[in-house]
Each structure stands twice: as structure tokens, then as C-alpha cells.
Motif scaffolding. Structure first.
Motif, PDB file in Angstrom:
ATOM      1  N   VAL A   1     -10.748  30.151   8.784  1.00  0.00           N
ATOM      2  CA  VAL A   1     -10.563  29.056   9.739  1.00  0.00           C
ATOM      3  C   VAL A   1      -9.521  29.465  10.771  1.00  0.00           C
ATOM      4  N   LYS A   2      -9.864  29.344  12.053  1.00  0.00           N
ATOM      5  CA  LYS A   2      -8.935  29.636  13.146  1.00  0.00           C
ATOM      6  C   LYS A   2      -8.206  28.345  13.487  1.00  0.00           C
ATOM      7  N   LYS A   3      -7.070  28.137  12.867  1.00  0.00           N
ATOM      8  CA  LYS A   3      -6.357  26.868  12.999  1.00  0.00           C
ATOM      9  C   LYS A   3      -5.838  26.674  14.415  1.00  0.00           C
ATOM     10  N   SER A   4      -6.191  25.523  14.997  1.00  0.00           N
ATOM     11  CA  SER A   4      -5.707  25.192  16.332  1.00  0.00           C
ATOM     12  C   SER A   4      -4.893  23.898  16.338  1.00  0.00           C
ATOM     13  N   ARG A   5      -4.847  23.221  15.205  1.00  0.00           N
ATOM     14  CA  ARG A   5      -4.074  21.982  15.080  1.00  0.00           C
ATOM     15  C   ARG A   5      -3.394  21.962  13.716  1.00  0.00           C
ATOM     16  N   THR A   6      -2.184  21.451  13.678  1.00  0.00           N
ATOM     17  CA  THR A   6      -1.483  21.269  12.408  1.00  0.00           C
ATOM     18  C   THR A   6      -2.065  20.092  11.649  1.00  0.00           C
ATOM     19  N   ARG A   7      -2.365  19.027  12.403  1.00  0.00           N
ATOM     20  CA  ARG A   7      -2.879  17.801  11.782  1.00  0.00           C
ATOM     21  C   ARG A   7      -3.780  17.065  12.770  1.00  0.00           C
ATOM     22  N   THR A   8      -4.876  16.515  12.259  1.00  0.00           N
ATOM     23  CA  THR A   8      -5.828  15.777  13.083  1.00  0.00           C
ATOM     24  C   THR A   8      -6.367  14.597  12.288  1.00  0.00           C
ATOM     25  N   MET A   9      -6.599  13.504  12.979  1.00  0.00           N
ATOM     26  CA  MET A   9      -7.229  12.334  12.362  1.00  0.00           C
ATOM     27  C   MET A   9      -8.610  12.161  12.990  1.00  0.00           C
ATOM     28  N   VAL A  10      -9.631  12.062  12.130  1.00  0.00           N
ATOM     29  CA  VAL A  10     -11.014  11.933  12.587  1.00  0.00           C
ATOM     30  C   VAL A  10     -11.506  10.532  12.251  1.00  0.00           C
ATOM     31  N   ARG A  11     -12.040   9.838  13.233  1.00  0.00           N
ATOM     32  CA  ARG A  11     -12.571   8.490  12.994  1.00  0.00           C
ATOM     33  C   ARG A  11     -13.745   8.555  12.031  1.00  0.00           C
ATOM     34  N   SER A  12     -13.672   7.821  10.952  1.00  0.00           N
ATOM     35  CA  SER A  12     -14.716   7.881   9.924  1.00  0.00           C
ATOM     36  C   SER A  12     -16.054   7.320  10.401  1.00  0.00           C
TER      37      SER A  12
ATOM     38  N   ASP B   1      -7.770   9.952   3.058  1.00  0.00           N
ATOM     39  CA  ASP B   1      -8.830   9.068   3.550  1.00  0.00           C
ATOM     40  C   ASP B   1      -8.177   7.715   3.774  1.00  0.00           C
ATOM     41  N   ARG B   2      -7.985   7.356   5.033  1.00  0.00           N
ATOM     42  CA  ARG B   2      -7.333   6.092   5.374  1.00  0.00           C
ATOM     43  C   ARG B   2      -8.337   4.972   5.650  1.00  0.00           C
ATOM     44  N   GLY B   3      -9.567   5.181   5.267  1.00  0.00           N
ATOM     45  CA  GLY B   3     -10.586   4.162   5.505  1.00  0.00           C
ATOM     46  C   GLY B   3     -11.238   4.346   6.858  1.00  0.00           C
ATOM     47  N   THR B   4     -10.521   4.063   7.915  1.00  0.00           N
ATOM     48  CA  THR B   4     -11.086   4.207   9.260  1.00  0.00           C
ATOM     49  C   THR B   4     -10.858   5.608   9.826  1.00  0.00           C
ATOM     50  N   PHE B   5     -10.035   6.413   9.159  1.00  0.00           N
ATOM     51  CA  PHE B   5      -9.740   7.777   9.594  1.00  0.00           C
ATOM     52  C   PHE B   5      -9.682   8.710   8.396  1.00  0.00           C
ATOM     53  N   TYR B   6     -10.101   9.959   8.621  1.00  0.00           N
ATOM     54  CA  TYR B   6      -9.859  11.044   7.672  1.00  0.00           C
ATOM     55  C   TYR B   6      -8.752  11.896   8.262  1.00  0.00           C
ATOM     56  N   VAL B   7      -7.790  12.269   7.442  1.00  0.00           N
ATOM     57  CA  VAL B   7      -6.688  13.099   7.899  1.00  0.00           C
ATOM     58  C   VAL B   7      -6.924  14.528   7.423  1.00  0.00           C
ATOM     59  N   LEU B   8      -6.903  15.463   8.380  1.00  0.00           N
ATOM     60  CA  LEU B   8      -7.084  16.883   8.093  1.00  0.00           C
ATOM     61  C   LEU B   8      -5.842  17.642   8.537  1.00  0.00           C
ATOM     62  N   GLU B   9      -5.503  18.698   7.808  1.00  0.00           N
ATOM     63  CA  GLU B   9      -4.402  19.584   8.195  1.00  0.00           C
ATOM     64  C   GLU B   9      -4.915  21.006   8.301  1.00  0.00           C
TER      65      GLU B   9
END
Length: 90
Positions: free
Chosen positions: A64-75, A30-38
Motif C-alpha cells: 500500500v502506497k500510503k498517502s494519508r495517515t487517517r481517513t474517514m469514509v462515509r458508509s 466503524d462509527r456507523g455513518t463513517f469507517y475510519v481507516l489509517e
């Protein structure tokens, strides 16, 4: 991480947004403005006949059908964060 989501770190979560997108993956940060998912799957309701809710239940049921290794979602776009294991399939 000292946030409300600290108990969710390292677990598969469902991140629902105010957009047509829902994200399912392992929360790593949790980067505050973004959540990091893998190991992430991203579902865009506009590109499918399947609702977000049905899609999430299918992910729990079949994995889960993984389509990305890593994604950042705007909080600021996040409506809710739930543990995938707590999704009730009906």
C-alpha cells in the motif's frame, strides 16, 4: 465495535465505493455513518488510466502506497469491504 466488520478491525482492507474512489488501509473503527481507516491510500479512477481492480491487485502485490495517515469514509457510499489479504491476483 459490534458490527459486521468487527473481524476486520486492525487489518488492511479495500473499501470500494459507489464513486470513482477506492480506499486501501487499516480499518480502525466503524462509527456507523463513517469507517475510519489509517495508513491509507486513496485511488481516484477519474485521475488515472488504472481501473480500481488493477490498482487493488497492484497494492496487494507491491504494498500500500500510503498517502494519508487517517481517513474517514462515509458508509452510505460503500459498496464493499474486503480484506486486502483475500484479494486474488491474476
Amino acid at each position: 465495535m459490534t458490527s459486521a466488520l468487527s473481524d476486520y478491525v486492525g487489518k488492511d482492507v479495500v473499501v470500494d465505493t459507489s464513486t470513482s474512489f477506492v480506499y486501501i488501509g487499516r480499518l480502525t473503527e466503524d462509527r456507523g455513518t463513517f469507517y475510519v481507516l489509517e495508513d491509507v491510500d486513496i485511488h481516484d479512477r477519474n485521475e488515472s488510466q488504472t481501473s480500481k481492480e488493477v490498482y487493488v491487485m497492484e497494492a496487494k502485490r507491491f504494498g500500500v502506497k500510503k498517502s494519508r495517515t487517517r481517513t474517514m469514509v462515509r458508509s452510505d457510499l460503500v459498496v464493499s469491504v474486503s480484506l486486502l489479504e483475500e484479494v486474488i491476483v491474476y
